[in-house]
Write a protein that holds these residues in place. Structure first.
Motif, PDB file in Angstrom:
ATOM      1  N   ARG A 310       0.852  -1.193   0.000  1.00  0.00           N
ATOM      2  CA  ARG A 310       0.000   0.000   0.000  1.00  0.00           C
ATOM      3  C   ARG A 310       0.886   1.240   0.000  1.00  0.00           C
ATOM      4  O   ARG A 310       1.759   1.388   0.862  1.00  0.00           O
ATOM      5  N   LEU A 311       0.651   2.119  -0.961  1.00  0.00           N
ATOM      6  CA  LEU A 311       1.411   3.362  -1.092  1.00  0.00           C
ATOM      7  C   LEU A 311       0.459   4.539  -1.070  1.00  0.00           C
ATOM      8  O   LEU A 311      -0.712   4.427  -1.468  1.00  0.00           O
ATOM      9  N   TYR A 312       0.985   5.669  -0.617  1.00  0.00           N
ATOM     10  CA  TYR A 312       0.224   6.913  -0.597  1.00  0.00           C
ATOM     11  C   TYR A 312       1.080   8.015  -1.215  1.00  0.00           C
ATOM     12  O   TYR A 312       2.293   8.084  -0.953  1.00  0.00           O
ATOM     13  N   ALA A 313       0.471   8.862  -2.006  1.00  0.00           N
ATOM     14  CA  ALA A 313       1.190   9.977  -2.630  1.00  0.00           C
ATOM     15  C   ALA A 313       0.382  11.259  -2.483  1.00  0.00           C
ATOM     16  O   ALA A 313      -0.797  11.308  -2.851  1.00  0.00           O
ATOM     17  N   LEU A 314       1.017  12.262  -1.919  1.00  0.00           N
ATOM     18  CA  LEU A 314       0.449  13.610  -1.815  1.00  0.00           C
ATOM     19  C   LEU A 314       1.067  14.439  -2.930  1.00  0.00           C
ATOM     20  O   LEU A 314       2.291  14.621  -2.965  1.00  0.00           O
ATOM     21  N   VAL A 315       0.265  14.938  -3.843  1.00  0.00           N
ATOM     22  CA  VAL A 315       0.775  15.662  -5.002  1.00  0.00           C
ATOM     23  C   VAL A 315       0.316  17.116  -4.922  1.00  0.00           C
ATOM     24  O   VAL A 315      -0.884  17.391  -4.717  1.00  0.00           O
ATOM     25  N   ASN A 316       1.265  18.018  -5.082  1.00  0.00           N
ATOM     26  CA  ASN A 316       0.955  19.445  -5.144  1.00  0.00           C
ATOM     27  C   ASN A 316       1.354  20.006  -6.504  1.00  0.00           C
ATOM     28  O   ASN A 316       2.200  19.436  -7.199  1.00  0.00           O
ATOM     29  N   LYS A 317       0.750  21.123  -6.853  1.00  0.00           N
ATOM     30  CA  LYS A 317       1.038  21.759  -8.125  1.00  0.00           C
ATOM     31  C   LYS A 317       2.335  22.558  -8.041  1.00  0.00           C
ATOM     32  O   LYS A 317       2.780  22.949  -6.960  1.00  0.00           O
ATOM     33  N   THR A 318       2.916  22.812  -9.186  1.00  0.00           N
ATOM     34  CA  THR A 318       4.126  23.618  -9.234  1.00  0.00           C
ATOM     35  C   THR A 318       3.918  24.971  -8.563  1.00  0.00           C
ATOM     36  O   THR A 318       4.802  25.483  -7.870  1.00  0.00           O
ATOM     37  N   SER A 319       2.750  25.547  -8.731  1.00  0.00           N
ATOM     38  CA  SER A 319       2.458  26.854  -8.149  1.00  0.00           C
ATOM     39  C   SER A 319       2.222  26.789  -6.651  1.00  0.00           C
ATOM     40  O   SER A 319       2.140  27.835  -5.991  1.00  0.00           O
ATOM     41  N   GLY A 320       2.084  25.580  -6.085  1.00  0.00           N
ATOM     42  CA  GLY A 320       1.977  25.438  -4.639  1.00  0.00           C
ATOM     43  C   GLY A 320       0.730  24.768  -4.107  1.00  0.00           C
ATOM     44  O   GLY A 320       0.805  24.003  -3.151  1.00  0.00           O
ATOM     45  N   PRO A 321      -0.469  25.006  -4.665  1.00  0.00           N
ATOM     46  CA  PRO A 321      -1.672  24.421  -4.090  1.00  0.00           C
ATOM     47  C   PRO A 321      -1.757  22.905  -4.264  1.00  0.00           C
ATOM     48  O   PRO A 321      -1.048  22.303  -5.078  1.00  0.00           O
ATOM     49  N   PHE A 322      -2.654  22.328  -3.504  1.00  0.00           N
ATOM     50  CA  PHE A 322      -2.926  20.891  -3.522  1.00  0.00           C
ATOM     51  C   PHE A 322      -3.426  20.450  -4.891  1.00  0.00           C
ATOM     52  O   PHE A 322      -4.266  21.107  -5.505  1.00  0.00           O
ATOM     53  N   GLU A 323      -2.912  19.300  -5.373  1.00  0.00           N
ATOM     54  CA  GLU A 323      -3.412  18.714  -6.615  1.00  0.00           C
ATOM     55  C   GLU A 323      -4.267  17.479  -6.341  1.00  0.00           C
ATOM     56  O   GLU A 323      -5.348  17.313  -6.910  1.00  0.00           O
ATOM     57  N   GLY A 324      -3.786  16.588  -5.458  1.00  0.00           N
ATOM     58  CA  GLY A 324      -4.558  15.395  -5.167  1.00  0.00           C
ATOM     59  C   GLY A 324      -3.821  14.464  -4.226  1.00  0.00           C
ATOM     60  O   GLY A 324      -2.608  14.560  -4.027  1.00  0.00           O
ATOM     61  N   PHE A 325      -4.586  13.549  -3.623  1.00  0.00           N
ATOM     62  CA  PHE A 325      -4.021  12.513  -2.760  1.00  0.00           C
ATOM     63  C   PHE A 325      -4.366  11.171  -3.395  1.00  0.00           C
ATOM     64  O   PHE A 325      -5.526  10.907  -3.721  1.00  0.00           O
ATOM     65  N   TYR A 326      -3.352  10.313  -3.553  1.00  0.00           N
ATOM     66  CA  TYR A 326      -3.508   9.076  -4.312  1.00  0.00           C
ATOM     67  C   TYR A 326      -3.088   7.881  -3.461  1.00  0.00           C
ATOM     68  O   TYR A 326      -2.187   7.983  -2.619  1.00  0.00           O
ATOM     69  N   THR A 327      -3.743   6.738  -3.723  1.00  0.00           N
ATOM     70  CA  THR A 327      -3.378   5.508  -3.037  1.00  0.00           C
ATOM     71  C   THR A 327      -3.178   4.392  -4.058  1.00  0.00           C
ATOM     72  O   THR A 327      -3.781   4.390  -5.134  1.00  0.00           O
ATOM     73  N   SER A 328      -2.324   3.449  -3.677  1.00  0.00           N
ATOM     74  CA  SER A 328      -2.100   2.248  -4.476  1.00  0.00           C
ATOM     75  C   SER A 328      -2.104   1.051  -3.539  1.00  0.00           C
ATOM     76  O   SER A 328      -1.541   1.108  -2.436  1.00  0.00           O
TER      77      SER A 328
END
Length: 738
Positions: A310-328
């Motif tokens: 199980r993996l988790y990824a917190l992704v933010n945009k280049t400009s700084g704000p939140f893009e999404g939270f992902y799981t595998s």
């Protein structure tokens, strides 16, 4: 960025905001009159613009080279004494547990070195040499107790990013002694991972220099405990570094991040950013997709946690704000975006690059914490979230579970170290001795030497009275602090962008006055000074000089715009301002310096102004001899790259002619200057404090026992033969001087 729960009390006088604070808490921020940019980017921008020359970046190894120059200078004077604060703390960027000693935890302070606690995080003592760089990035321990430390903070905010690291270090005795083991050109190290099955195998995620491409960046592996290194994963371009590396047998996971800072642009993302996996111990790698954002210019910093398959990824945009939270759930082959959650999105604010961390509970893979302004928690693998923003300081950066104590978790944030015995789901207890506060300023009193106040990075304005130890009496990022030399109860304090207050009861109640000044823009650190003849007369610098004759109640502009106008950056519109003010002892003459290198004087309280210098680096301080209004000094910031520009100038004819007084000072920013008895000069620099008895021709290192930490401000009390320094990472220090 601070959150405070206290009462705003509106004074009967219209337009006046008063804040009242019980001794155990700090007042909230009132509605801002002026605050163009929020978050950790603002102090980082202030630091960057101050430490560079216009159009240039910070030269590679600039801080390290200047430190070497400083060490070569002869040392004079006695021993520095640490004054605290010990109960406030400061930004912690990494934590590690000692596998051989129960309740022993190591903490890396952003610009304060490595610290060790042997009582489960209650008190911390230094475990890092005072002579080494204090800029830290990552910690890890091996099963045999070997401790690894990576230097240079990878988070591009908060100010200390301008002090790049000097590589990787190893200690085999719990931090008593350290040896350098390579990656000197890494700039910043973000993570260190020891293979639990092969303790001699160590992996390092080198983020790289924010300012200079290339160097040691990417993922590195050592098979001999750090004696030699091999890069096993390089990035897409010269500014792609690594921020995470995880080991699961022969399967490795890594996070790469494109990030750079040029004189004109901040770019915290790019095509090189992504999550990578190797199934053969690092021989080959693939960028993971399967639902994660595709490679592109808008992929910013990514946080990753690995809990089995199980993996988790917190992704933010280049400009700084939140893009999404992902799981595998299949080791990264496929990913699903978790349901949108307002609290999780808000936790990253507009600066997700400040965090980039996810931590999975080793006993429950569905229980996950995420770094943000508050600490975010999910107990159902990202389906729902809760935010902890009450029991802990804001801005989370580090976490580690204690395998010896079920449920025990340590947390590091901008306020220091916390411990929870409830799996991090509340119940936080703050460390009570952690002397690594980053200070911008210091104020002392000739009446009472026990009274000290100062402004701290993300820890407000602090005072030594009115509570147990130091206590915060104004929130925000603490900036200018003043104590009336004739009345210790009359104090002034500011937070960022010149939002300033006055008090006549030692700071228990505060009255906002910045809205009474004239301004179009104000510096991150806005100067406020007393007139040396009468402390009821004060000066306040925006792009114009303001003067008050009634203790700061009312203000009047006495100059035109003394800068060259606003800077070119459309986001940071607050530059082109006065940075230092020096009223002379004759009651008529006032000098001022600006962030664009201008020096001015008025000899008739503002009726006319004369420009004395132009085109110099950022003016950090203008100082006038209290006995001679024509004897004046200016100090300047900026790391040079072959430039002949001085860091200290002096004039004996009111600025008509100037002499370079930099002498043999290290090639580092000079942040302050004070004049002692007999004309002895003292300067605070990014490499400590120096003194000259020859008017600046020859300089000596001053005092023993102060770590190699930047000194942002110094104050001198002639009656007490005392010099007090505000350091950016190790609190206040004092030294007895002639």
């Amino acid at each position: 960025m601070r959150r405070r729960l206290l009462h705003l009390v509106l004074a009967p006088l219209a337009g006046v905001v008063m804040l009242t604070a019980p001794a155990s808490a700090a007042p909230p921020e009132p509605p801002d009159v002026y605050r163009p940019v929020r978050g950790p980017a603002a102090p980082a921008e202030y630091r960057y613009l101050q430490k560079t020359l216009p159009g240039q970046s910070i030269p590679r190894h600039a801080h390290e080279d200047a430190a070497a120059q400083a060490r070569r200078l002869p040392l004079v004077g006695g021993g520095w004494k640490a004054l605290g604060p010990t109960n406030i703390g400061g930004r912690i960027v990494s934590l590690a547990l000692d596998p051989l000693r129960a309740d022993t935890v190591y903490a890396a302070a952003a610009s304060g070195g490595v610290w060790r606690s042997t009582d489960a995080g209650q008190t911390f003592a230094s475990a890092w040499p005072d002579s080494g760089t204090q800029a830290m990035g990552a910690l890890a321990t091996a099963p045999d107790g070997t401790l690894y430390a990576g230097t240079g903070e990878p988070n591009p905010g908060g100010g200390s990013i301008t002090y790049e690291g000097t590589g990787l270090y190893r200690s085999k005795d719990g931090g008593a002694h350290w040896s350098p083991i390579g990656l000197r050109d890494s700039g910043a190290i973000s993570a260190i991972t020891v293979d639990p099955a092969r303790p001699g195998r160590v992996y390092v995620a080198a983020a790289g220099s924010l300012y200079n491409g290339g160097g040691d960046r990417g993922v590195y592996r050592s098979d001999d405990g750090g004696d030699t290194w091999e890069r096993i994963l390089a990035g897409a371009n010269e500014f792609t570094g690594a921020t995470e590396v995880f080991v699961r047998g022969d399967t490795l996971y890594a996070v790469l991040w494109d990030h750079r800072r040029t004189p004109e642009l901040r770019t915290y993302g790019g095509v090189g950013s992504g999550v990578f996996r190797s199934r053969d111990g690092g021989q080959s790698w693939e960028r993971l997709g399967g639902g994660l954002p595709a490679a592109g210019p808008d992929v910013g910093r990514i946080g990753l946690a690995v809990a089995g398959d199980r993996l988790y990824a917190l992704v933010n945009k280049t400009s700084g704000p939140f893009e999404g939270f992902y799981t595998s759930t299949d080791g990264g082959d496929t990913w699903s975006r978790t349901p949108a959650d307002r609290k999780l999105t808000a936790s990253q604010s507009s600066f997700g690059w400040w965090f980039g961390k996810v931590w999975a509970d080793p006993a429950d893979s569905r229980h996950v914490h995420v770094a943000g302004v508050p600490l975010m928690t999910t107990k159902d693998a990202g389906a729902t979230w809760s935010a902890d923003d009450v029991g802990i300081h804001v801005d989370q950066h580090a976490m580690v579970w204690d395998p010896r104590r079920p449920g025990r978790v340590y947390l590091g944030n901008d306020g220091g170290v916390y411990r929870s015995d409830a799996n991090g789901d509340g119940g936080w207890v703050k460390a009570r001795h952690e002397p690594y506060t980053q200070l911008y300023s210091v104020a002392i009193s000739p009446q009472d030497r026990s009274r000290i106040s100062g402004g701290a990075q993300d820890n407000g304005s602090l005072r030594s009275w009115g509570g147990d130890g130091f206590n915060e009496y104004l929130g925000g990022d603490g900036e200018e602090n003043l104590i009336d030399p004739t009345d210790v109860n009359t104090v002034f304090a500011c937070y960022q962008y010149g939002n300033c207050f006055r008090s006549d009861d030692g700071g228990d109640t505060l009255t906002y006055f910045a809205d009474r000044t004239t301004f179009q823009r104000r510096n991150w650190f806005t100067p406020v000074v007393f007139d040396p003849r009468n402390p009821k007369v004060l000066y306040y610098g925006s792009e114009v000089l303001n003067r008050s004759t009634d203790g700061g109640v009312t203000w009047r502009a006495i100059s035109p715009d003394l800068s060259g106008g606003p800077g070119p950056d459309p986001v940071y519109t607050n530059y082109g301002t006065i940075t230092s003010i020096a009223p002379a002892g004759d009651g008529r003459t006032v000098y001022a310096g600006t962030d664009d290198g201008r020096v001015w004087v008025t000899r008739d309280l503002g009726a006319t102004w004369t420009k004395l210098a132009d085109g110099r680096p950022w003016v950090t301080r203008v100082v006038v001899d209290p006995a001679d209004p024509d004897r004046v000094y200016t100090t300047h910031s900026g790391y040079r790259s072959g430039s002949p520009l001085a860091h200290v100038y002096g004039s004996t004819d009111g600025g008509r002619h100037w002499r370079n007084l930099s002498g043999n000072l290290p090639d580092a920013p000079v942040n302050d200057l004070v004049i002692g008895r007999g004309g002895v000069l003292y300067v605070g620099t990014d490499q400590g404090v120096f003194t000259s008895v020859s008017g600046g021709r020859l300089w000596f290192r001053l005092g023993r026992g102060m770590p190699a930490v930047p000194v942002d401000d110094i104050e001198y009390a002639a009656g007490h033969h005392r010099l007090v320094a505000a350091t950016f990472g190790r609190g206040f220090y004092e030294l007895t001087v002639p």
